[in-house]
Design a protein around this motif. Structure first.
Motif, PDB file in Angstrom:
ATOM      1  N   GLU A  61      70.923  81.792  46.417  1.00 46.02           N
ATOM      2  CA  GLU A  61      72.332  81.879  46.036  1.00 46.02           C
ATOM      3  C   GLU A  61      72.786  83.327  45.977  1.00 46.02           C
ATOM      4  O   GLU A  61      72.123  84.168  45.366  1.00 46.02           O
ATOM      5  N   LEU A  80      61.631  79.404  45.063  1.00 46.13           N
ATOM      6  CA  LEU A  80      61.813  79.373  43.611  1.00 46.13           C
ATOM      7  C   LEU A  80      60.706  80.130  42.870  1.00 46.13           C
ATOM      8  O   LEU A  80      60.775  80.305  41.673  1.00 46.13           O
ATOM      9  N   GLY A  99      71.785  78.112  49.135  1.00 53.20           N
ATOM     10  CA  GLY A  99      71.235  77.023  48.341  1.00 53.20           C
ATOM     11  C   GLY A  99      70.669  75.896  49.177  1.00 53.20           C
ATOM     12  O   GLY A  99      70.064  74.982  48.646  1.00 53.20           O
ATOM     13  N   THR A 133      60.618  71.512  52.311  1.00 53.29           N
ATOM     14  CA  THR A 133      60.137  70.695  51.198  1.00 53.29           C
ATOM     15  C   THR A 133      58.687  71.020  50.894  1.00 53.29           C
ATOM     16  O   THR A 133      58.306  71.241  49.742  1.00 53.29           O
ATOM     17  N   LEU A 136      58.156  74.331  49.272  1.00 57.42           N
ATOM     18  CA  LEU A 136      58.491  74.335  47.855  1.00 57.42           C
ATOM     19  C   LEU A 136      57.424  73.607  47.045  1.00 57.42           C
ATOM     20  O   LEU A 136      57.076  74.024  45.950  1.00 57.42           O
ATOM     21  N   LYS A 137      56.911  72.533  47.614  1.00 61.47           N
ATOM     22  CA  LYS A 137      55.836  71.822  46.931  1.00 61.47           C
ATOM     23  C   LYS A 137      54.641  72.734  46.779  1.00 61.47           C
ATOM     24  O   LYS A 137      54.003  72.794  45.743  1.00 61.47           O
ATOM     25  N   GLN A 141      56.059  75.107  42.297  1.00 62.21           N
ATOM     26  CA  GLN A 141      57.132  75.172  41.327  1.00 62.21           C
ATOM     27  C   GLN A 141      57.431  73.824  40.707  1.00 62.21           C
ATOM     28  O   GLN A 141      57.753  73.722  39.546  1.00 62.21           O
ATOM     29  N   TRP A 142      57.329  72.807  41.501  1.00 59.68           N
ATOM     30  CA  TRP A 142      57.756  71.525  40.942  1.00 59.68           C
ATOM     31  C   TRP A 142      56.618  70.802  40.262  1.00 59.68           C
ATOM     32  O   TRP A 142      56.750  69.698  39.823  1.00 59.68           O
TER      33      TRP A 142
ATOM     34  N   TRP C  84      78.083  73.849  45.912  1.00 56.49           N
ATOM     35  CA  TRP C  84      77.687  74.327  47.247  1.00 56.49           C
ATOM     36  C   TRP C  84      76.863  73.302  48.009  1.00 56.49           C
ATOM     37  O   TRP C  84      76.455  73.522  49.135  1.00 56.49           O
ATOM     38  N   ILE C 142      63.692  74.016  37.330  1.00 58.37           N
ATOM     39  CA  ILE C 142      62.259  74.210  37.556  1.00 58.37           C
ATOM     40  C   ILE C 142      61.452  73.310  36.613  1.00 58.37           C
ATOM     41  O   ILE C 142      60.504  72.646  37.029  1.00 58.37           O
ATOM     42  N   GLY C 145      61.333  69.954  37.842  1.00 58.84           N
ATOM     43  CA  GLY C 145      60.697  69.814  39.148  1.00 58.84           C
ATOM     44  C   GLY C 145      61.698  69.581  40.264  1.00 58.84           C
ATOM     45  O   GLY C 145      61.374  69.006  41.306  1.00 58.84           O
ATOM     46  N   TYR C 147      63.654  70.435  43.463  1.00 57.41           N
ATOM     47  CA  TYR C 147      63.465  71.420  44.526  1.00 57.41           C
ATOM     48  C   TYR C 147      64.584  71.386  45.544  1.00 57.41           C
ATOM     49  O   TYR C 147      64.539  72.068  46.546  1.00 57.41           O
TER      50      TYR C 147
END
Lengths: 150, 661, 187
Positions: A61, A80, A99, A133, A136-137, A141-142, C84, C142, C145, C147
């Motif tokens: 962002e 992230l 984003g 995806t 990010l996995k 972070q998630w 957005w 976060i 979770g 994403y």
């Protein structure tokens, strides 16, 4: 020409073509694969500089800026956890947005910035590319939250 | 009510397919004529039922019946009529109905035109065709019902993805499916032959025209998709070696091999087991192509809605169809009698070489497409395989193929005199050297591009020389030559046209890939840019309201020296329902190059980002492919294939003209 | 011809089948649902919601959102959104339908969004959310979770996450999954 001789010739021709093709394929697999990296991988220094790689994540962002020449865009790609500065000269694809997920192909310059030759956006406007995806996995972070809440 | 009729028709079609898939083939095994005779009316009834279902769905789209979920998700009242109709197959559920419709049409064609086929063969072919229909009808009804209702009905639909609202793409899927599904004919004939344990020249005479029909459609379909990507995506490229593209290219390569090996079966009664295997593999690759696209198995820039449940169903279908036919092949093929003998240097030998190279080339594409999946399964690494891989594998395999392509048609069946043939190719060799030198003089490199230009010249001159040789052009009086040309079988003219078309397309592909010039800059209104001898001036940019979008339309004037060349109007559109922008490139073609302009976003100072491409010889790609398709159509009109030729002739040219609109 | 040669020939005819067999195994592996980005198993499923307390969107009336609001013994939908995010815009109609027709308790978390943009967006499309928390830094996202946007969670009466939808809620998911689950949890 006997049937056996003919078969021998055909098998020999087939074998030599197959061998040639196998050599080409193996050679190309050595040098022409584009590996996929996440911003965390790049921050950890696990990607080679100069080699063509793909970088995927979210466009951070507020990070998109057009440089003074008017046609170069700089932005940051994040998973992230870490984020990597990217510059790209050219028209951004229609679906490029802050984003949103993005996959860029290019190489790492000596100063750690990523120079993109190509910015890919999916035709699918509903969600982000799978590679993003997975990046990010992978950045973990998630998965954090369970540990954070316990 | 009408959607329910469509749904019911689809269910009835499945019932009819069950009958068609069992009764005739049992009849053929037991020699009962009455049972075998069930096949023809069943095939026609099936076509009628699937047509009803297809029309019902089309009707729902045309009148915007928003009680049908599929219409809601893919249509909108403000959409132009053409895209309401193309919306029918612009989505997964509807495209499966189109798939089944084309399948039923091919089945019905056998029923109508197969009058002189031996009845047991016809019964078996139609039964196998029905098995495929059963699989896909069940898939459609069980996992992707296109007629599903939604209550309460929303006021308006979500609209079709704007990128798909384009005349090129509206006709791309029907052509592509006609190609994919057309190969089911060769498949059904191959399975029937394996069951009967007999392959003879008559069999090949039947398989070849059907394969050729499918090949023409597939060629046109692939090109239409490529052409769409070229002008709609605004990237200035026409082929990206993307998995979805490769999925349609692999059956094309295999189908081309099949087309050539069937000639050997027909003329020389040889290569029979191999031809059967190719028929099975060609259709299998069509199915795998469908699978890759719809299951989300591979990452592609073209996204389709994915659903693991559907993927599983298709995988099951694949295992039954491909696995089953390959088991049958392993059991029955060794019993197929080997055919006539031939020397390595002979027409047969050249066609074997053609087959080997095409199959191996297809193998490299296959490996490149699926390697990311293999590697991810083995190591978890994520990779993508891009154009550099194919440039280093596929392209070098094409080089000997093209080299042999000019020689092959000169060779005699059984045993040929290579030295004599090469002597007759002196002119082609000279042309190749000249073209290569020309390329060096004009562009200077790279080596592979120079070589490819030389090969293109070699192929076209060699192909034309063979044609001239046959009609004794310049060696006999002109009237005599014309008489000979008329006497030549149509399939010979077709081959010349198709081979020459490949040479033209190849020159275009090489030039476009190697000598494209590109520039990106910010232009104020009134600014000019020079590129490759042309001056591009940005005159103005207007906001315009379209039927279901708003658009920034730029006017760019191109001139060369003092001469006005063209005015282009590249656009950037925004579709508000989906909040999605699309790019419409402005293209002017000079015949030797495309001048290609794309407009981007404005900046604060009132300037616009403009991307300009100079694309040398790109029009040749489309022209060359058109020649190839025309060659296929000319060949189809050959007397040998006169069975059903009128119907095919009526169908095929329509596709060919679409490819260039 | 020797028997060995006959067997060799037989094997050659079996080769295509063997290759396809190997391929089919890879295809089956590739269909493994873990590889599908749309059907994500969440490690958060059946976990209590993470602790958080968010202020409202700056410049908007109404309370913010905290974990305590999700433990009041009512089934709740929590939706992460931002102006957005294009699919959020498409999803919004479904959310409004859920909040008005189904009377479902719906809370929103505005993820990494400028307050003025979020306000304008809600003013344009309508505000179906009973409470909205503004997660300007993305920190709470976060913890949950998240994403990508949009994401939607269903919280049961005891404050545990029972369902997660990554991506836009379409009609099918709404009718076949979300509505039945809410009914079931509400009983």
């Amino acid at each position: 020409m006997t049937r056996k001789r003919r078969r021998l010739y055909m098998v020999l021709a087939a074998m030599s073509i197959l061998a040639g093709a196998a050599a080409l394929v193996l050679g190309a697999l050595q040098s022409e694969l584009t590996y996929f990296y996440s911003p965390t991988d790049l921050a950890a220094g696990s990607a080679p500089a100069g080699r063509s790689i793909r970088l995927g994540g979210l466009v951070e962002e507020g990070s998109v800026e057009r440089l003074d020449d008017g046609v170069t865009t700089s932005f940051r790609v994040t998973d992230l956890t870490s984020s990597v500065p990217v510059t790209y000269r050219g028209l951004l694809p229609d679906l490029f947005r802050e984003g949103q997920g993005v996959v860029t192909e290019g190489s790492l310059s000596a100063d750690g910035a990523f120079v993109a030759r190509e910015v890919l956006a999916k035709h699918d406007e509903n969600y982000m590319p799978r590679e993003v995806t997975d990046a990010l996995k992978k950045s973990g972070q998630w998965r954090d939250p369970t540990e954070a809440t316990e | 009510m009408i959607p329910e009729i469509g749904h019911f028709a689809l269910i009835l079609a499945l019932m009819v397919a069950l009958v068609q898939g069992s009764v005739p083939i049992i009849g053929a095994a037991q020699g009962r004529t009455a049972w075998m005779d069930v096949a023809r009316p069943a095939a026609l009834l099936q076509l009628a039922l699937v047509t009803i279902a297809f029309l019902a769905l089309t009707w729902a789209f045309v009148v915007s019946d928003f009680t049908v979920l599929n219409v809601v998700q893919n249509s909108h009242t403000a959409k132009p009529l053409l895209y309401k109709i193309s919306g029918v197959w612009g989505n997964h559920e509807g495209s499966m109905v189109l798939w089944v419709l084309i399948l039923a049409a091919f089945g019905a064609a056998v029923a109508v035109f197969g009058g002189n086929l031996p009845p047991p063969l016809r019964a078996r072919v139609l039964s196998v065709q029905a098995w495929i229909a059963i699989g896909f009808l069940a898939f459609s009804l069980l996992t992707s019902n296109p007629f599903e209702r939604i209550f309460p009905a929303p006021l308006n639909g979500r609209d079709l993805n704007p990128l798909l609202q384009d005349p090129g793409l509206a006709f791309h899927p029907p052509m592509l499916y006609a190609g994919y599904v057309g190969f089911s004919m060769a498949f059904s004939f191959a399975i029937a032959a394996l069951i009967e344990g007999r392959v003879d020249p008559a069999w090949a005479r039947w398989v070849r025209p059907w394969t050729l029909v499918a090949w023409c459609f597939l060629t046109a379909g692939i090109t239409l998709g490529s052409w769409w990507a070229y002008y709609e995506l605004g990237w200035g490229g026409w082929w990206f070696w993307d998995p979805v593209e490769n999925a349609s290219f692999m059956p094309w390569l295999m189908g081309t091999a099949l087309l050539h090996s069937a000639i050997v079966v027909e003329k020389r009664d040889a290569l029979k087991a191999w031809t059967i295997l190719l028929a099975i593999l060609t259709f299998s690759l069509s199915l795998i192509g469908t699978f890759i696209v719809r299951s989300g198995l591979l990452t592609s820039v073209h996204a389709f809605a994915t659903d693991p449940e559907r993927g599983l169903f298709i995988l099951l279908l694949l295992c039954v169809t491909i696995g089953g036919s390959l088991i049958l092949f392993a059991i029955r093929a060794p019993a197929v009698q080997a055919g006539g003998l031939f020397a390595p240097v002979s027409r047969e030998g050249a066609l074997v070489l053609n087959n080997l190279l095409l199959v191996v080339a297809c193998g490299t594409v296959f490996l490149g497409t699926l390697y990311p999946l293999f590697l991810e399964a083995a190591t978890g690494d994520k990779i993508s395989v891009g154009p550099p891989f194919y440039n280093k594998t596929f392209v070098p395999i094409m080089v000997p193929l093209i080299a042999v392509m000019a020689i092959g048609p000169f060779l005699a069946w059984k045993r040929a005199d290579l030295a004599g043939v090469l002597g007759r190719l002196k002119l082609a060799f000279a042309a190749a050297v000249l073209a290569a030198l020309g390329a060096v003089a004009l562009e200077g490199g790279p080596v592979l591009a120079v070589l490819a230009m030389g090969l293109a010249a070699w192929l076209i001159v060699g192909t034309l020389a063979e044609w001239a040789d046959r009609i004794k052009l310049f060696r006999a009086p002109l009237g005599d030559s014309l008489r000979r040309a008329r006497g030549l079988p149509r399939s010979a003219h077709g081959m010349t046209l198709a081979h020459a078309g490949l040479a033209v397309a190849m020159a275009g592909m090489t030039a476009a890939a190697s000598w494209k010039v590109e520039s990106v800059q910010v232009m104020q209104l009134g600014d000019s840019v020079e590129m490759a001898g042309y001056t591009y001036r940005l005159d103005r940019v207007d906001q315009v309201q379209g039927p279901n979008y708003t658009s920034d339309i730029a006017q760019v004037t191109i001139s060369r020296g003092d001469r006005h060349v063209a005015r282009l109007t590249p656009e950037k559109r925004l579709y508000p329902v989906q909040q999605m922008p699309t790019t419409e490139a402005g293209i002017h073609t000079t015949g030797l190059a495309d001048l290609y302009v794309v407009i981007g976003d404005p900046d604060e100072a009132g300037g616009w980002t403009v991307r300009i491409f100079h694309e040398p010889l790109v029009p040749w790609i489309w022209a060359g492919v058109l020649m190839m398709v025309l060659g296929g159509i000319v060949s189809l009109s050959d007397r040998r294939f006169r069975l059903g030729a009128p119907a095919r002739r009526a169908k095929a040219p329509a596709g060919a003209t679409v490819a260039q609109t | 011809m020797t028997t060995g040669m006959v067997i060799g020939r037989r094997l050659a005819y079996l080769a295509p089948l063997a290759i396809f067999g190997i391929l089919a195994v890879y295809f089956a592996w590739g269909l493994n649902p873990d590889r599908d980005p749309r059907a994500l198993p969440s490690v958060m499923i059946d976990q209590p919601v993470p602790e958080f307390a968010l202020p409202p969107i700056a410049g908007m009336d109404g309370p913010g959102l905290s974990a305590a609001d999700l433990r009041t013994g009512e089934v709740t939908l929590v939706n992460f959104f931002a102006s957005w995010c294009v699919p959020c815009r498409l999803e919004h109609r479904v959310l409004i339908e859920l909040a008005t027709q189904d009377k479902v308790r719906l809370f929103g978390i505005n993820y990494k969004n400028k307050p003025e943009e979020a306000r304008a967006w809600l003013a344009e499309l309508g505000n179906p959310y009973g409470r909205i928390g503004a997660d300007t830094t993305g920190r709470v996202g976060i913890d949950w979770g998240v994403y990508g946007l949009p994401e939607t969670f269903i919280i049961d009466r005891s404050g545990r996450i029972r369902y997660r939808r990554a991506g836009q809620i379409d009609q099918q998911t709404l009718n076949e999954t979300i509505r039945p689950l809410i009914r079931e949890l509400s009983q």
